[in-house]
Design an enzyme around this catalytic site. Structure first.
Site, PDB file in Angstrom:
ATOM      1  N   ARG A 144      22.698  15.160  74.203  1.00  0.00           N
ATOM      2  CA  ARG A 144      21.690  15.846  75.016  1.00  0.00           C
ATOM      3  C   ARG A 144      21.471  17.220  74.399  1.00  0.00           C
ATOM      4  O   ARG A 144      22.418  17.868  73.939  1.00  0.00           O
ATOM      5  CB  ARG A 144      22.155  16.007  76.459  1.00  0.00           C
ATOM      6  CG  ARG A 144      22.024  14.751  77.310  1.00  0.00           C
ATOM      7  CD  ARG A 144      20.561  14.383  77.608  1.00  0.00           C
ATOM      8  NE  ARG A 144      20.442  13.204  78.466  1.00  0.00           N
ATOM      9  CZ  ARG A 144      20.353  11.949  78.029  1.00  0.00           C
ATOM     10  NH1 ARG A 144      20.363  11.680  76.731  1.00  0.00           N
ATOM     11  NH2 ARG A 144      20.234  10.952  78.890  1.00  0.00           N
ATOM     12  N   ARG A 195      38.513  14.138  75.568  1.00  0.00           N
ATOM     13  CA  ARG A 195      39.422  14.571  76.629  1.00  0.00           C
ATOM     14  C   ARG A 195      40.803  13.957  76.440  1.00  0.00           C
ATOM     15  O   ARG A 195      41.814  14.565  76.691  1.00  0.00           O
ATOM     16  CB  ARG A 195      38.869  14.175  78.001  1.00  0.00           C
ATOM     17  CG  ARG A 195      37.951  15.251  78.595  1.00  0.00           C
ATOM     18  CD  ARG A 195      37.236  14.698  79.772  1.00  0.00           C
ATOM     19  NE  ARG A 195      36.594  13.427  79.389  1.00  0.00           N
ATOM     20  CZ  ARG A 195      36.183  12.487  80.222  1.00  0.00           C
ATOM     21  NH1 ARG A 195      36.330  12.633  81.491  1.00  0.00           N
ATOM     22  NH2 ARG A 195      35.597  11.390  79.787  1.00  0.00           N
ATOM     23  N   HIS A 245      13.817  12.178  70.331  1.00  0.00           N
ATOM     24  CA  HIS A 245      14.660  11.446  71.282  1.00  0.00           C
ATOM     25  C   HIS A 245      14.456   9.929  71.168  1.00  0.00           C
ATOM     26  O   HIS A 245      14.002   9.277  72.116  1.00  0.00           O
ATOM     27  CB  HIS A 245      14.418  11.933  72.718  1.00  0.00           C
ATOM     28  CG  HIS A 245      15.582  11.670  73.630  1.00  0.00           C
ATOM     29  ND1 HIS A 245      15.877  12.466  74.713  1.00  0.00           N
ATOM     30  CD2 HIS A 245      16.545  10.694  73.625  1.00  0.00           C
ATOM     31  CE1 HIS A 245      16.955  11.983  75.335  1.00  0.00           C
ATOM     32  NE2 HIS A 245      17.375  10.913  74.690  1.00  0.00           N
ATOM     33  N   GLU A 271      13.626  20.015  75.932  1.00  0.00           N
ATOM     34  CA  GLU A 271      12.778  18.873  75.631  1.00  0.00           C
ATOM     35  C   GLU A 271      11.584  18.775  76.573  1.00  0.00           C
ATOM     36  O   GLU A 271      11.781  18.935  77.777  1.00  0.00           O
ATOM     37  CB  GLU A 271      13.649  17.609  75.766  1.00  0.00           C
ATOM     38  CG  GLU A 271      13.525  16.672  74.617  1.00  0.00           C
ATOM     39  CD  GLU A 271      14.599  15.592  74.682  1.00  0.00           C
ATOM     40  OE1 GLU A 271      15.737  15.867  74.273  1.00  0.00           O
ATOM     41  OE2 GLU A 271      14.260  14.514  75.164  1.00  0.00           O
TER      42      GLU A 271
HETATM   43  C1  GLV Z   1      19.148   8.240  76.356  1.00  0.00           C
HETATM   44  O1  GLV Z   1      19.111   9.351  75.955  1.00  0.00           O
HETATM   45  C2  GLV Z   1      20.074   7.781  77.348  1.00  0.00           C
HETATM   46  O2  GLV Z   1      20.862   8.568  77.886  1.00  0.00           O
HETATM   47  O3  GLV Z   1      20.036   6.585  77.645  1.00  0.00           O
END
Ligand code: GLV
Length: 320
Positions: free
Chosen positions: A239, A178, A286, A268
């Site tokens: 994510r 940003r 993850h 997920e």
């Molecule tokens: C893991 O994915 C976190 O956001 O801590």
């Protein structure tokens, strides 16, 4: 004595901090995530909810807890599982765990860069498949990363930590954010601040480190994948839904990018079927913050946040 509901298993030092302070800790202790119904029942009467990223903390859940609820303390840096506006409306403080998982996550991003460009998972699969093999001059050639441009999308703490690692590997750093990062950090990393279009068009590896929100939903979809070099790799440790997984499969299929390294997935724990059999994709479940030290630090930081709110001194790391 206050009641703290912990929605999943966390390292014991986090629970001990809460118990040692005299609070009643109701922790879900099963290895599988708590069901929504059970969670809605359990939070009733909680003063604090210590939540995991697998639990959706929305208006329904906050109301099920009741008006005495004072804080939701996420054991994660990402907080897209929490409806922060709904917390605010109810006067509930929301906290996350920034900082303590920066290095672990940057390590995993660097590992995915190396695994993808050097075909490490593919090589491991070859050996485990008991295929005959022999060293060969042209066997499983990958791409070197020295001198390659790493395009970092989201130059927060994790993006910067990855950039430092990548510099040690001889990579050139570009980033999109940003706003430009600190001059001292940009100078240290010799990093170029680029528009997203420029970054996509010129990077050899694009690594995602932005938070997930409606603004970043499918930030990487067909146009962005088509804008990347055909020789480029996409790395995602942020994510899953930041990437349009169906578009990624189509881009890989069409040879529009060279490969991807993914730690997170759009739905997920489901993984798009089109990714599962591809050798140009590295898939890990993850694991960004998954070290004993880091998870312990996350649990204790979440507990300190809870204790700060309960004691009236305020949380250590509130979500602003
Ligand atoms: C893991 O994915 C976190 O956001 O801590």
């Amino acid at each position: 004595m206050s009641t703290v509901v912990v929605t999943g298993r966390i390292p014991q030092p986090g629970v001990d901090l809460l118990r040692d302070a005299g609070h009643h800790v109701l922790a879900w202790d099963e290895p599988t995530p708590i069901s929504r119904d059970e969670l809605l029942r359990r939070v009733a009467g909680a003063d604090v909810i210590v939540s995991l990223l697998t639990e959706r903390i929305d208006a329904e859940l906050l109301d099920a807890a009741g008006p005495q609820l004072r804080a939701v303390c996420n054991v994660a840096v990402g907080y897209n599982n929490i409806d922060v506006a709904a917390c605010r409306e109810r006067g509930v403080t929301a906290t996350n765990t920034p900082g303590v998982l920066t290095d672990a996550t940057a390590d995993i991003a660097m590992a995915l860069i190396l695994m993808s460009t050097r075909r490490l998972a593919e090589g491991e699969r070859l050996i485990r498949a008991r295929e005959p093999w022999q060293w060969g001059m042209f066997m499983m050639l990958g791409s070197g990363i020295q001198g390659a441009r790493l395009g970092i999308v989201g130059m927060g703490q994790i993006g910067v930590a990855l950039a430092r690692r990548a510099r040690a590997f001889g990579m050139e750093i570009a980033y999109s954010n940003r706003k430009p990062c600190d001059t001292a950090v940009a100078d240290e990393l010799d990093a170029s601040y680029l528009s997203m279009d420029e970054l996509l068009a010129t990077s050899d590896i694009v690594s995602l480190h932005c938070p997930y929100s409606p603004d970043t939903h499918h930030l990487i979809s067909t146009p962005q994948l088509q804008a990347m070099k055909r020789s480029a790799y996409l790395i995602n440790t942020a994510r899953g839904p930041v990437v349009d997984e169906a578009a990624l499969v189509a881009a890989l299929e069409a040879g529009e990018i060279a490969g991807a390294g993914l730690d997170v997935f759009e739905k997920e724990p489901e993984v798009h079927a089109g990714l599962l059999d591809r050798d140009d994709v590295v898939l890990i479940p993850h694991l960004g913050s998954a070290t004993i030290e880091t998870r312990t630090a996350m649990a204790t930081l979440a507990a300190r946040n809870a204790l700060g709110v309960l004691a009236g001194s305020g949380p250590v790391t509130p979500i602003s």
